[in-house]
Design a protein around this motif. Structure first.
Motif, short mmCIF file in Angstrom:
data_model
loop_
_atom_site.label_atom_id
_atom_site.label_comp_id
_atom_site.label_asym_id
_atom_site.label_seq_id
_atom_site.Cartn_x
_atom_site.Cartn_y
_atom_site.Cartn_z
N ALA A 24 0.83 -1.19 0.00
CA ALA A 24 0.00 0.00 0.00
C ALA A 24 0.88 1.25 0.00
O ALA A 24 1.92 1.29 0.65
N SER A 25 0.41 2.27 -0.71
CA SER A 25 1.11 3.55 -0.73
C SER A 25 0.08 4.67 -0.89
O SER A 25 -1.08 4.43 -1.18
N GLY A 26 0.55 5.90 -0.66
CA GLY A 26 -0.35 7.04 -0.76
C GLY A 26 -0.76 7.55 0.61
O GLY A 26 0.05 7.63 1.52
N SER A 27 -2.03 7.86 0.78
CA SER A 27 -2.54 8.43 2.03
C SER A 27 -2.79 7.33 3.06
O SER A 27 -3.91 6.96 3.36
N ILE A 28 -1.69 6.86 3.64
CA ILE A 28 -1.75 5.73 4.57
C ILE A 28 -1.96 6.24 5.99
O ILE A 28 -1.27 7.17 6.41
N PHE A 29 -2.90 5.66 6.70
CA PHE A 29 -3.02 5.96 8.13
C PHE A 29 -3.64 4.76 8.83
O PHE A 29 -4.20 3.85 8.21
N SER A 30 -3.50 4.76 10.13
CA SER A 30 -4.04 3.69 10.98
C SER A 30 -5.06 4.29 11.94
O SER A 30 -5.08 5.50 12.14
N PRO A 31 -5.94 3.43 12.52
CA PRO A 31 -5.89 1.97 12.39
C PRO A 31 -6.41 1.48 11.05
O PRO A 31 -7.15 2.18 10.36
N ASN A 32 -5.99 0.28 10.68
CA ASN A 32 -6.42 -0.25 9.41
C ASN A 32 -6.51 -1.77 9.47
O ASN A 32 -5.96 -2.41 10.37
N ASP A 33 -7.23 -2.31 8.53
CA ASP A 33 -7.29 -3.75 8.31
C ASP A 33 -6.88 -4.00 6.87
O ASP A 33 -7.18 -3.20 5.99
N MET A 34 -6.21 -5.11 6.64
CA MET A 34 -5.91 -5.51 5.27
C MET A 34 -6.32 -6.95 5.08
O MET A 34 -6.31 -7.74 6.04
N GLY A 35 -6.72 -7.27 3.88
CA GLY A 35 -7.18 -8.62 3.66
C GLY A 35 -7.11 -9.03 2.20
O GLY A 35 -6.80 -8.23 1.32
N TRP A 36 -7.38 -10.29 2.00
CA TRP A 36 -7.44 -10.88 0.67
C TRP A 36 -8.82 -11.46 0.42
O TRP A 36 -9.37 -12.14 1.28
N TYR A 37 -9.33 -11.15 -0.73
CA TYR A 37 -10.59 -11.70 -1.21
C TYR A 37 -10.30 -12.42 -2.52
O TYR A 37 -9.27 -12.20 -3.15
N ARG A 38 -11.23 -13.26 -2.94
CA ARG A 38 -11.05 -13.92 -4.24
C ARG A 38 -12.39 -14.04 -4.94
O ARG A 38 -13.45 -14.07 -4.30
N GLN A 39 -12.30 -14.11 -6.25
CA GLN A 39 -13.50 -14.25 -7.06
C GLN A 39 -13.22 -15.21 -8.20
O GLN A 39 -12.36 -14.95 -9.04
N ALA A 40 -13.94 -16.33 -8.18
CA ALA A 40 -13.84 -17.31 -9.25
C ALA A 40 -14.91 -17.00 -10.30
O ALA A 40 -15.92 -16.35 -9.99
N PRO A 41 -14.73 -17.46 -11.54
CA PRO A 41 -15.72 -17.19 -12.59
C PRO A 41 -17.12 -17.67 -12.18
O PRO A 41 -17.30 -18.79 -11.70
N GLY A 42 -18.08 -16.78 -12.34
CA GLY A 42 -19.46 -17.12 -12.03
C GLY A 42 -19.81 -17.11 -10.57
O GLY A 42 -20.93 -17.49 -10.19
N ARG A 43 -18.86 -16.68 -9.73
CA ARG A 43 -19.11 -16.68 -8.29
C ARG A 43 -18.91 -15.28 -7.72
O ARG A 43 -18.25 -14.44 -8.33
N GLU A 44 -19.46 -15.06 -6.55
CA GLU A 44 -19.31 -13.78 -5.89
C GLU A 44 -17.93 -13.69 -5.23
O GLU A 44 -17.31 -14.71 -4.89
N ARG A 45 -17.48 -12.46 -5.05
CA ARG A 45 -16.22 -12.24 -4.34
C ARG A 45 -16.39 -12.65 -2.88
O ARG A 45 -17.40 -12.33 -2.25
N GLU A 46 -15.39 -13.37 -2.36
CA GLU A 46 -15.49 -13.86 -0.99
C GLU A 46 -14.22 -13.55 -0.22
O GLU A 46 -13.13 -13.48 -0.79
N LEU A 47 -14.38 -13.41 1.08
CA LEU A 47 -13.24 -13.18 1.95
C LEU A 47 -12.40 -14.45 2.04
O LEU A 47 -12.92 -15.55 2.23
N VAL A 48 -11.09 -14.28 1.92
CA VAL A 48 -10.17 -15.37 2.14
C VAL A 48 -9.53 -15.26 3.53
O VAL A 48 -9.56 -16.19 4.32
#
Length: 119
Positions: A24-48
């Motif tokens: 991450a870069s730019g206007s960074i400040f805390s507190p923050n959360d970071m995460g990964w999501y994924r989306q397979a073809p034909g499916r909704e984006r989901e939290l990993v």
């Protein structure tokens, strides 16, 4: 604004490993959360997986015991170590950063990186 740059995706055989990174870069400040999501073809984006700046983590049931999320606050970078990959892990993986200020939450997304698990 915040920019998120992902890397580390690719093609791997079942049972293999990959490590994703999101800086991450730019206007960074805390507190923050970071995460990964994924989306397979034909499916909704989901939290990993997600991690708070304090280090607490949360995983989807489907990846528990196989994936590990970690962060380097000094580098504003989050990682996703993916082991024992399965074909069903194939998806576009997106990094997300949420920043909290004055009772508001600001969400930012990366452009996505393709992970393909195939023999």
């Amino acid at each position: 604004q915040v920019q998120l740059v992902e890397s580390g995706g690719g093609l791997v055989q079942p049972g293999g490993s990959l490590r994703l990174s999101c800086a991450a870069s730019g206007s960074i400040f805390s507190p923050n959360d970071m995460g990964w999501y994924r989306q397979a073809p034909g499916r909704e984006r989901e939290l990993v997986a997600e991690i708070a700046s304090g280090g607490s983590t949360n995983y989807a049931d489907s990846v528990k015991g196989r994936f590990t999320i970690s962060n380097d606050n000094a580098k504003n970078t989050v990682y996703l170590q993916m082991n024992s990959l399965k074909t069903e892990d194939t998806a576009v993986y997106y990094c997300k950063r949420s920043q909290h200020r004055n009772k508001r939450v600001y969400h930012y997304w990366g452009q996505g990186t393709q992970v393909t698990v195939s023999s």
